[in-house]
Design an enzyme around this catalytic site. Structure first.
Site, mmCIF file in Angstrom:
data_model
loop_
_atom_site.group_PDB
_atom_site.id
_atom_site.type_symbol
_atom_site.label_atom_id
_atom_site.label_comp_id
_atom_site.label_asym_id
_atom_site.label_seq_id
_atom_site.Cartn_x
_atom_site.Cartn_y
_atom_site.Cartn_z
ATOM 1 C CG ASN A 1 -6.716 -4.929 -9.285
ATOM 2 O OD1 ASN A 1 -6.632 -3.736 -9.575
ATOM 3 N ND2 ASN A 1 -6.964 -5.882 -10.181
ATOM 4 C CD1 TRP A 2 -8.047 -1.004 -4.044
ATOM 5 C CD2 TRP A 2 -7.840 1.230 -4.012
ATOM 6 N NE1 TRP A 2 -7.687 -0.633 -2.765
ATOM 7 C CE2 TRP A 2 -7.554 0.740 -2.719
ATOM 8 C CE3 TRP A 2 -7.767 2.603 -4.234
ATOM 9 C CZ2 TRP A 2 -7.208 1.564 -1.652
ATOM 10 C CZ3 TRP A 2 -7.422 3.443 -3.183
ATOM 11 C CH2 TRP A 2 -7.151 2.924 -1.895
ATOM 12 C CE LYS A 3 -10.457 -6.119 -10.714
ATOM 13 N NZ LYS A 3 -11.299 -7.192 -11.226
ATOM 14 C CG HIS B 1 -6.014 -7.950 -14.027
ATOM 15 N ND1 HIS B 1 -7.238 -8.045 -14.644
ATOM 16 C CD2 HIS B 1 -6.218 -8.238 -12.723
ATOM 17 C CE1 HIS B 1 -8.145 -8.376 -13.729
ATOM 18 N NE2 HIS B 1 -7.549 -8.497 -12.555
ATOM 19 C CD GLU C 1 -10.662 -6.725 -14.775
ATOM 20 O OE1 GLU C 1 -10.101 -5.693 -14.355
ATOM 21 O OE2 GLU C 1 -11.382 -7.450 -14.049
ATOM 22 C CD GLU D 1 -6.362 -11.867 -10.353
ATOM 23 O OE1 GLU D 1 -6.629 -11.452 -9.232
ATOM 24 O OE2 GLU D 1 -6.475 -11.189 -11.383
ATOM 25 N N GLY E 1 -14.734 -11.204 -10.364
ATOM 26 C CA GLY E 1 -15.888 -10.312 -10.309
ATOM 27 C C GLY E 1 -17.215 -11.017 -10.545
ATOM 28 C CB SER F 1 -15.189 -14.152 -6.343
ATOM 29 O OG SER F 1 -15.695 -13.592 -7.552
ATOM 30 N N GLY G 1 -13.086 -6.642 -5.882
ATOM 31 C CA GLY G 1 -14.293 -6.076 -5.273
ATOM 32 C C GLY G 1 -14.202 -5.875 -3.767
HETATM 33 P P1 PGA Z 1 -12.392 -9.814 -7.756
HETATM 34 O O1 PGA Z 1 -11.153 -9.320 -8.672
HETATM 35 O O2 PGA Z 1 -11.858 -10.021 -6.371
HETATM 36 O O3 PGA Z 1 -13.372 -8.663 -7.823
HETATM 37 O O4 PGA Z 1 -12.925 -11.050 -8.361
HETATM 38 C C1 PGA Z 1 -9.885 -9.891 -8.540
HETATM 39 C C2 PGA Z 1 -8.953 -9.306 -9.578
HETATM 40 O O5 PGA Z 1 -9.392 -9.133 -10.729
HETATM 41 O O6 PGA Z 1 -7.765 -8.999 -9.309
#
Ligand code: PGA
Length: 259
Positions: A10-12, A96, A98, A168, A174, A214, A236
């Site tokens: 997931n490159w966001k 997600h 976010e 998640e 993150g 993470s 990340g």
């Molecule tokens: P992260 O993100 O690996 O940077 O913790 C995971 C995600 O939000 O899909």
């Protein structure tokens, strides 16, 4: 039957289309022919086409990070499932944390998007997870149950067959704080039991449940060794080829061990 492992990046909101194409090229060069596990890259909308061009002759699949619940029309700034299908997107991350926390996505919205994706043959990667406050107040299971039931409302068993779940924990995204393999496994097993209550044992045993939060090359093996963890949704560590390839390799080793 062991479940096929999925490693999804997931490159966001990172990478221009040129940067995304470079990253995809480096990944495809090394693992583009492997078929033991499913690898999915989820770049931002603007890089989908460029990344799609790079992965099209490989085993790597293309995913989006969001989509509209509407088919077409006056929805400024939105992208439909048909538009994604048109550029060979096969998967879409939905719900997600976010999107839930920063853009007000409710379970009802996530449900509409899930149905819209399934109607257009896009495979949803449906994200669920509790916040730190929810975990500390012992409401993790209630939160996850509500999110699962809400997102899957009116999804038929036939449609559900295409759904991938991602657990998640919000407190691990993150932050560098990973759920321990035992904590993650406990929630994954709970999710599978909820899916079994909704769709029966056969379908729930087939469903891939990914861990996200993470996940990195140095903690992936222990997480992926858990019986109900069927892959990873990686933020990340998906932004550089070396780490992402190492995660794919962890997925391949786990798949051999679980076979
Ligand atoms: P992260 O993100 O690996 O940077 O913790 C995971 C995600 O939000 O899909």
């Amino acid at each position: 039957m062991p479940r096929n492992i999925i490693i999804a990046g997931n490159w966001k909101m990172n990478k221009t289309s040129a940067e995304g194409a470079d990253l995809a090229r480096s990944i495809v060069q090394v693992i583009g022919n492997q078929t033991e596990i499913t690898v999915i890259l989820c770049p931002p909308f603007t890089a989908l086409q460029a990344v799609g061009g790079i992965v099209s002759n490989s085993s790597v699949r293309l995913g989006a990070q969001n989509m509209s619940d509407k088919p077409a029309g006056a929805y400024t700034g939105e992208v439909s499932s048909a538009m994604l299908r048109d550029i060979h997107v096969t998967h879409v991350i939905l719900g997600h944390s976010e999107r839930r926390a920063l853009y007000g996505e409710t379970d009802a919205i996530v449900n509409k998007k899930t149905l819209a994706a399934l109607e257009n043959n896009l495979k949803p990667i449906l994200c669920v997870g509790e916040t730190l406050a929810e975990r500390e107040s012992n409401s993790t299971f209630d939160v996850i149950r509500t999110q699962i039931r809400g997102a899957l409302d009116s999804v038929s068993p036939l449609q559900f067959d295409e759904v991938i779940i991602a657990y998640e924990p919000v407190w691990a995204i993150g932050t560098g704080k990973t759920a321990t393999p035992a904590i993650a496994q406990e929630v994954h097993a709970f999710i599978r039991s909820e899916l079994s209550a909704l769709y029966g044992d056969t379908l729930s045993q087939k469903t891939r449940i990914l861990y996200g939060g993470s996940m990195k090359p140095d903690n992936a093996a222990a997480l992926l060794a858990q019986p109900d963890i069927d892959g990873g949704l990686i933020g990340g560590a998906a932004l550089n080829a070396k780490d992402f390839i190492a995660l794919v390799e962890s997925g391949r080793s786990a798949s051999v061990k679980k076979a």
